[in-house]
Design a protein around this motif. Structure first.
Motif, PDB file in Angstrom:
ATOM      1  N   PHE A  52       4.853   8.213   0.873  1.00 19.69           N
ATOM      2  CA  PHE A  52       4.136   7.433   0.094  1.00 19.69           C
ATOM      3  C   PHE A  52       4.172   5.857   0.581  1.00 19.69           C
ATOM      4  O   PHE A  52       5.006   5.421   1.218  1.00 19.69           O
ATOM      5  CB  PHE A  52       4.877   7.370  -1.286  1.00 19.69           C
ATOM      6  CG  PHE A  52       4.429   6.393  -2.306  1.00 19.69           C
ATOM      7  CD1 PHE A  52       3.118   6.579  -3.035  1.00 19.69           C
ATOM      8  CD2 PHE A  52       5.208   5.382  -2.738  1.00 19.69           C
ATOM      9  CE1 PHE A  52       2.548   5.872  -3.994  1.00 19.69           C
ATOM     10  CE2 PHE A  52       4.741   4.493  -3.679  1.00 19.69           C
ATOM     11  CZ  PHE A  52       3.486   4.608  -4.158  1.00 19.69           C
ATOM     12  N   LYS A  53       2.870   5.321   0.605  1.00 17.95           N
ATOM     13  CA  LYS A  53       2.873   4.225   1.486  1.00 17.95           C
ATOM     14  C   LYS A  53       2.337   3.122   0.428  1.00 17.95           C
ATOM     15  O   LYS A  53       1.415   3.441  -0.079  1.00 17.95           O
ATOM     16  CB  LYS A  53       1.957   4.210   2.773  1.00 17.95           C
ATOM     17  CG  LYS A  53       2.124   2.897   3.489  1.00 17.95           C
ATOM     18  CD  LYS A  53       1.197   3.286   4.760  1.00 17.95           C
ATOM     19  CE  LYS A  53       0.832   2.051   5.622  1.00 17.95           C
ATOM     20  NZ  LYS A  53       0.035   2.252   6.863  1.00 17.95           N
ATOM     21  N   ILE A  54       2.903   1.810   0.371  1.00 18.30           N
ATOM     22  CA  ILE A  54       2.060   0.708  -0.415  1.00 18.30           C
ATOM     23  C   ILE A  54       1.974  -0.251   0.709  1.00 18.30           C
ATOM     24  O   ILE A  54       2.629  -0.790   1.405  1.00 18.30           O
ATOM     25  CB  ILE A  54       3.258   0.145  -1.407  1.00 18.30           C
ATOM     26  CG1 ILE A  54       3.654   1.123  -2.227  1.00 18.30           C
ATOM     27  CG2 ILE A  54       2.666  -0.992  -2.045  1.00 18.30           C
ATOM     28  CD1 ILE A  54       4.604   0.748  -3.160  1.00 18.30           C
ATOM     29  N   SER A  55       0.492  -0.792   0.926  1.00 14.58           N
ATOM     30  CA  SER A  55       0.143  -1.767   1.624  1.00 14.58           C
ATOM     31  C   SER A  55      -0.496  -2.985   0.725  1.00 14.58           C
ATOM     32  O   SER A  55      -1.253  -2.744  -0.035  1.00 14.58           O
ATOM     33  CB  SER A  55      -0.909  -1.237   2.498  1.00 14.58           C
ATOM     34  OG  SER A  55      -1.896  -0.581   1.972  1.00 14.58           O
ATOM     35  N   GLY A  56       0.223  -4.159   1.044  1.00 14.32           N
ATOM     36  CA  GLY A  56      -0.362  -5.190   0.286  1.00 14.32           C
ATOM     37  C   GLY A  56      -1.780  -5.890   0.729  1.00 14.32           C
ATOM     38  O   GLY A  56      -2.177  -5.745   1.788  1.00 14.32           O
ATOM     39  N   GLY A  57      -2.488  -6.403  -0.321  1.00 15.85           N
ATOM     40  CA  GLY A  57      -3.712  -6.707  -0.086  1.00 15.85           C
ATOM     41  C   GLY A  57      -3.600  -8.234  -0.126  1.00 15.85           C
ATOM     42  O   GLY A  57      -2.686  -8.941  -0.291  1.00 15.85           O
TER      43      GLY A  57
END
Length: 139
Positions: A52-57
């Motif tokens: 699971f990956k969260i990449s910030g915008g």
């Protein structure tokens, strides 16, 4: 004459901005319609979420992407899905329902993150005695 040129330039910027916003709205509608089609017409199985990956915008938003694999006719397919309306902090090492189109299951698959599949129930998705997720369940 200079004022007229400035007004025209601002109109062009406004039109470009409106087209830019409309393209995002249209892309979102197409994506949601595609997901609904896979839910309606696709086959159902179970998948294992392993990453699971969260990449910030840049605007403070973030993208939630889940990486998973599932089996179809003893073939293993890896895929990823953007998690919409994610209220879970970490969905990894869990089983979920996956809907896929048989013609291209790797690219046309969607995970239903609303319902987590109990590891004891995973065997029900496969023929008797053939559970490809045995190692994941034993962990």
């Amino acid at each position: 004459m200079k004022i007229l040129k400035k007004v025209e330039k601002h109109h062009i910027y406004g039109i470009v901005f409106i087209l830019f916003i409309l393209s995002f709205i249209i892309a979102r509608i197409v994506y949601v319609n595609w997901r609904e089609k896979v839910y309606r017409e696709g086959n159902k199985s179970v998948c294992y979420m392993y990453k699971f990956k969260i990449s910030g915008g840049r605007g403070g938003g973030s993208n939630h992407t889940g990486y998973y694999y599932f089996y179809l006719n003893e073939n293993k397919f890896h895929s990823k899905d953007i998690i919409l309306n994610n209220n879970k902090l970490d969905p990894t090492n869990k089983f979920y329902n996956v809907y896929f189109m048989p013609d291209n299951p790797e690219k046309n698959s969607v995970v239903d993150f609303n319902i987590e599949v109990n590891p004891d129930s995973v065997y029900m998705y496969f023929p008797k005695g053939k559970n490809p997720f045995k190692e994941e369940i034993d962990r």
